[in-house]
Design a protein around this motif. Structure first.
Motif, mmCIF file in Angstrom:
data_model
loop_
_atom_site.group_PDB
_atom_site.id
_atom_site.type_symbol
_atom_site.label_atom_id
_atom_site.label_comp_id
_atom_site.label_asym_id
_atom_site.label_seq_id
_atom_site.Cartn_x
_atom_site.Cartn_y
_atom_site.Cartn_z
ATOM 1 N N MET A 210 0.834 -1.203 0.000
ATOM 2 C CA MET A 210 0.000 0.000 0.000
ATOM 3 C C MET A 210 0.868 1.253 0.000
ATOM 4 S SD MET A 210 -3.024 -0.692 2.758
ATOM 5 C CE MET A 210 -3.835 -2.287 2.879
ATOM 6 N N VAL A 211 0.413 2.254 -0.710
ATOM 7 C CA VAL A 211 1.015 3.583 -0.656
ATOM 8 C C VAL A 211 -0.049 4.516 -0.093
ATOM 9 C CG1 VAL A 211 2.098 5.448 -1.940
ATOM 10 C CG2 VAL A 211 2.474 3.070 -2.651
ATOM 11 N N LYS A 212 0.199 5.037 1.099
ATOM 12 C CA LYS A 212 -0.781 5.873 1.789
ATOM 13 C C LYS A 212 -0.374 7.340 1.683
ATOM 14 C CE LYS A 212 -0.969 2.108 5.134
ATOM 15 N NZ LYS A 212 -0.691 1.714 6.532
ATOM 16 N N GLY A 213 -1.355 8.193 1.465
ATOM 17 C CA GLY A 213 -1.052 9.612 1.355
ATOM 18 C C GLY A 213 -2.276 10.457 1.632
ATOM 19 N N ALA A 214 -2.145 11.735 1.403
ATOM 20 C CA ALA A 214 -3.254 12.655 1.655
ATOM 21 C C ALA A 214 -3.065 13.924 0.845
ATOM 22 C CB ALA A 214 -3.367 12.988 3.134
ATOM 23 N N ALA A 215 -4.164 14.609 0.632
ATOM 24 C CA ALA A 215 -4.172 15.921 -0.014
ATOM 25 C C ALA A 215 -5.236 16.741 0.700
ATOM 26 C CB ALA A 215 -4.465 15.796 -1.504
ATOM 27 N N THR A 216 -5.418 17.972 0.294
ATOM 28 C CA THR A 216 -6.467 18.810 0.874
ATOM 29 C C THR A 216 -7.306 19.443 -0.227
ATOM 30 O OG1 THR A 216 -4.944 20.691 0.968
ATOM 31 C CG2 THR A 216 -5.182 19.364 2.961
ATOM 32 N N THR A 217 -8.547 19.668 0.112
ATOM 33 C CA THR A 217 -9.423 20.488 -0.730
ATOM 34 C C THR A 217 -9.663 21.791 0.026
ATOM 35 O OG1 THR A 217 -10.518 18.582 -1.729
ATOM 36 C CG2 THR A 217 -11.703 20.687 -1.775
ATOM 37 N N VAL A 218 -9.406 22.909 -0.626
ATOM 38 C CA VAL A 218 -9.559 24.219 0.009
ATOM 39 C C VAL A 218 -10.334 25.150 -0.917
ATOM 40 C CG1 VAL A 218 -8.337 26.259 0.866
ATOM 41 C CG2 VAL A 218 -7.422 23.979 1.330
ATOM 42 N N TYR A 219 -11.297 25.849 -0.344
ATOM 43 C CA TYR A 219 -12.004 26.919 -1.054
ATOM 44 C C TYR A 219 -11.747 28.209 -0.287
ATOM 45 C CZ TYR A 219 -14.427 22.909 -3.078
ATOM 46 O OH TYR A 219 -14.707 21.721 -3.694
ATOM 47 N N ALA A 220 -11.014 29.108 -0.893
ATOM 48 C CA ALA A 220 -10.606 30.305 -0.165
ATOM 49 C C ALA A 220 -10.860 31.595 -0.930
ATOM 50 C CB ALA A 220 -9.130 30.212 0.200
ATOM 51 N N THR A 221 -10.817 31.560 -2.256
ATOM 52 C CA THR A 221 -11.055 32.789 -3.009
ATOM 53 C C THR A 221 -12.548 33.101 -3.042
ATOM 54 O OG1 THR A 221 -11.373 31.707 -5.158
ATOM 55 C CG2 THR A 221 -9.094 32.201 -4.482
ATOM 56 N N MET A 222 -12.875 34.332 -3.377
ATOM 57 C CA MET A 222 -14.272 34.713 -3.481
ATOM 58 C C MET A 222 -15.006 33.840 -4.493
ATOM 59 S SD MET A 222 -16.660 36.841 -2.428
ATOM 60 C CE MET A 222 -15.907 38.349 -1.804
ATOM 61 N N GLU A 223 -14.382 33.599 -5.631
ATOM 62 C CA GLU A 223 -15.019 32.766 -6.660
ATOM 63 C C GLU A 223 -15.253 31.349 -6.153
ATOM 64 O OE1 GLU A 223 -14.130 31.063 -11.183
ATOM 65 O OE2 GLU A 223 -12.736 32.453 -10.225
ATOM 66 N N GLU A 224 -14.253 30.776 -5.496
ATOM 67 C CA GLU A 224 -14.399 29.411 -4.970
ATOM 68 C C GLU A 224 -15.485 29.344 -3.910
ATOM 69 O OE1 GLU A 224 -9.724 27.981 -5.470
ATOM 70 O OE2 GLU A 224 -10.423 28.894 -3.595
ATOM 71 N N ARG A 225 -15.510 30.332 -3.019
ATOM 72 C CA ARG A 225 -16.516 30.325 -1.957
ATOM 73 C C ARG A 225 -17.916 30.471 -2.529
ATOM 74 N NH1 ARG A 225 -12.953 34.040 0.337
ATOM 75 N NH2 ARG A 225 -14.502 35.704 0.227
ATOM 76 N N ARG A 226 -18.084 31.383 -3.466
ATOM 77 C CA ARG A 226 -19.411 31.585 -4.038
ATOM 78 C C ARG A 226 -19.893 30.348 -4.781
ATOM 79 N NH1 ARG A 226 -18.936 37.856 -6.294
ATOM 80 N NH2 ARG A 226 -19.374 38.864 -4.271
ATOM 81 N N ARG A 227 -19.014 29.728 -5.546
ATOM 82 C CA ARG A 227 -19.401 28.531 -6.298
ATOM 83 C C ARG A 227 -19.787 27.401 -5.349
ATOM 84 N NH1 ARG A 227 -14.815 26.970 -10.077
ATOM 85 N NH2 ARG A 227 -13.932 26.096 -8.157
ATOM 86 N N PHE A 228 -18.988 27.221 -4.299
ATOM 87 C CA PHE A 228 -19.274 26.168 -3.322
ATOM 88 C C PHE A 228 -20.570 26.452 -2.578
ATOM 89 C CE2 PHE A 228 -18.040 24.033 0.850
ATOM 90 C CZ PHE A 228 -18.215 22.744 0.372
ATOM 91 N N SER A 229 -20.738 27.689 -2.146
ATOM 92 C CA SER A 229 -21.942 28.085 -1.423
ATOM 93 C C SER A 229 -23.188 27.919 -2.282
ATOM 94 C CB SER A 229 -21.814 29.549 -0.971
ATOM 95 O OG SER A 229 -23.048 30.061 -0.547
ATOM 96 N N GLU A 230 -23.112 28.340 -3.535
ATOM 97 C CA GLU A 230 -24.266 28.212 -4.429
ATOM 98 C C GLU A 230 -24.648 26.751 -4.635
ATOM 99 O OE1 GLU A 230 -22.995 30.255 -7.904
ATOM 100 O OE2 GLU A 230 -23.221 32.257 -7.005
ATOM 101 N N GLY A 231 -23.634 25.894 -4.716
ATOM 102 C CA GLY A 231 -23.926 24.480 -4.883
ATOM 103 C C GLY A 231 -24.618 23.880 -3.674
ATOM 104 N N LEU A 232 -24.132 24.203 -2.483
ATOM 105 C CA LEU A 232 -24.725 23.634 -1.275
ATOM 106 C C LEU A 232 -26.107 24.208 -1.001
ATOM 107 C CD1 LEU A 232 -21.728 23.344 1.221
ATOM 108 C CD2 LEU A 232 -22.498 21.765 -0.555
#
Length: 284
Positions: A210-232
């Protein structure tokens, strides 16, 4: 599989839900897989949703194939529509019905890569699903899984966002006949990410391969926040999730607070969202 464990996707496949999923790509969600592909790799994408990850894998396996499977024709029709609008349209991608827990139609040792992203958290029997993934994977190939490890991290953590987390967790939590010893019963569906290696081992994968790892998902810009918020907020207002939350005990005031604070968070200059994504590759 018992009737109460029927595989489903609690959030549904309304375009308000799948529009966010269609932003996913092999370059982001499958980035940990790309270095291990060959031009001739045959990939199975389990729980392909609207097909964007499947389609974007295609260019990395020009002499291979990508097969996306999901539970309903409703979402597969969205995947086929997504594929048809690409220019050029990848000729090596197909979408088919398939239920990983009930067992797939493919013979053993069919695929070089069996991939899934954000799917096992929604499956009643994740270990059983991974056994089936292992069955259809060729010797020398690999299983690749990516799952969020909740909770979400918000700033500012407004009251409506706290309610969203509460009712989303209650909606998506997976009930199993046998709780994993590493997890309290109420956490199993939330901590899918950190449990991936344990599930894989129980499914018969060798921990030494097994190769175990991780990454992150981040929404920080105005565009990212608005798109995420509109979706939810769209899921609550238009995709039936408001009704599902009410069925779990949310009041009208609480549902309204979720929508209000999702939109308020998007406009916060310091607004930020993050979540850990656990990734594992299991060589067969």
């Amino acid at each position: 599989m018992s009737a109460h464990q029927k595989s489903t996707y609690a959030q549904g496949h309304h375009p308000c839900v799948t529009a966010a999923h269609a932003l996913r790509s092999a370059e982001v969600e499958g980035a940990f897989v790309l270095p291990h592909l060959s031009p001739k790799s045959c990939i199975l994408d389990v729980g392909c949703g609207p097909g964007s990850i499947s389609a974007s894998f295609a260019k990395y396996v020009p002499e291979g194939t990508v097969t996306g499977i999901d539970l309903t024709e409703e979402v597969l029709s969205q995947a086929r529509s997504y594929l048809s609008k690409l220019s050029p349209t990848p000729p090596n991608v197909t979408f088919e019905l398939g239920n990983i827990v009930d067992g797939l139609k493919y013979p053993s040792d069919t695929f070089d890569v069996v991939f899934t992203s954000q799917v096992l958290i929604h499956i009643p029997e994740p270990v059983k699903a991974m056994r089936e993934m292992k069955r259809v994977c060729k010797p020398g190939g690999f299983i690749a899984c990516r799952e969020s490890d909740l909770p979400f991290h918000w700033h500012p953590y407004l009251p409506g966002l706290q309610l969203w987390d509460k009712y989303l967790y209650n909606l998506t939590i997976v009930k199993t006949d046998r709780q994993h010893p590493m997890s309290a019963p109420h956490e199993l569906g939330h901590r899918a990410g950190c449990l991936l290696p344990a599930w894989a081992r129980e499914a018969g994968c060798d921990p030494e391969k097994m190769v175990k790892g991780a990454a992150t998902t981040v929404y920080a810009t105005m565009e990212e926040r608005r798109r995420f918020s509109e979706g939810l907020s769209g899921r609550i207002e238009n995709a039936g999730m408001g009704g599902k939350f009410r069925g779990l005990g949310a009041s009208e005031e609480e549902v309204g607070a979720m929508v209000r604070d999702l939109k308020a968070w998007a406009e916060e200059v310091d607004g930020w969202f993050g979540i850990l994504q656990v990734q594992v590759i299991c060589w067969v």
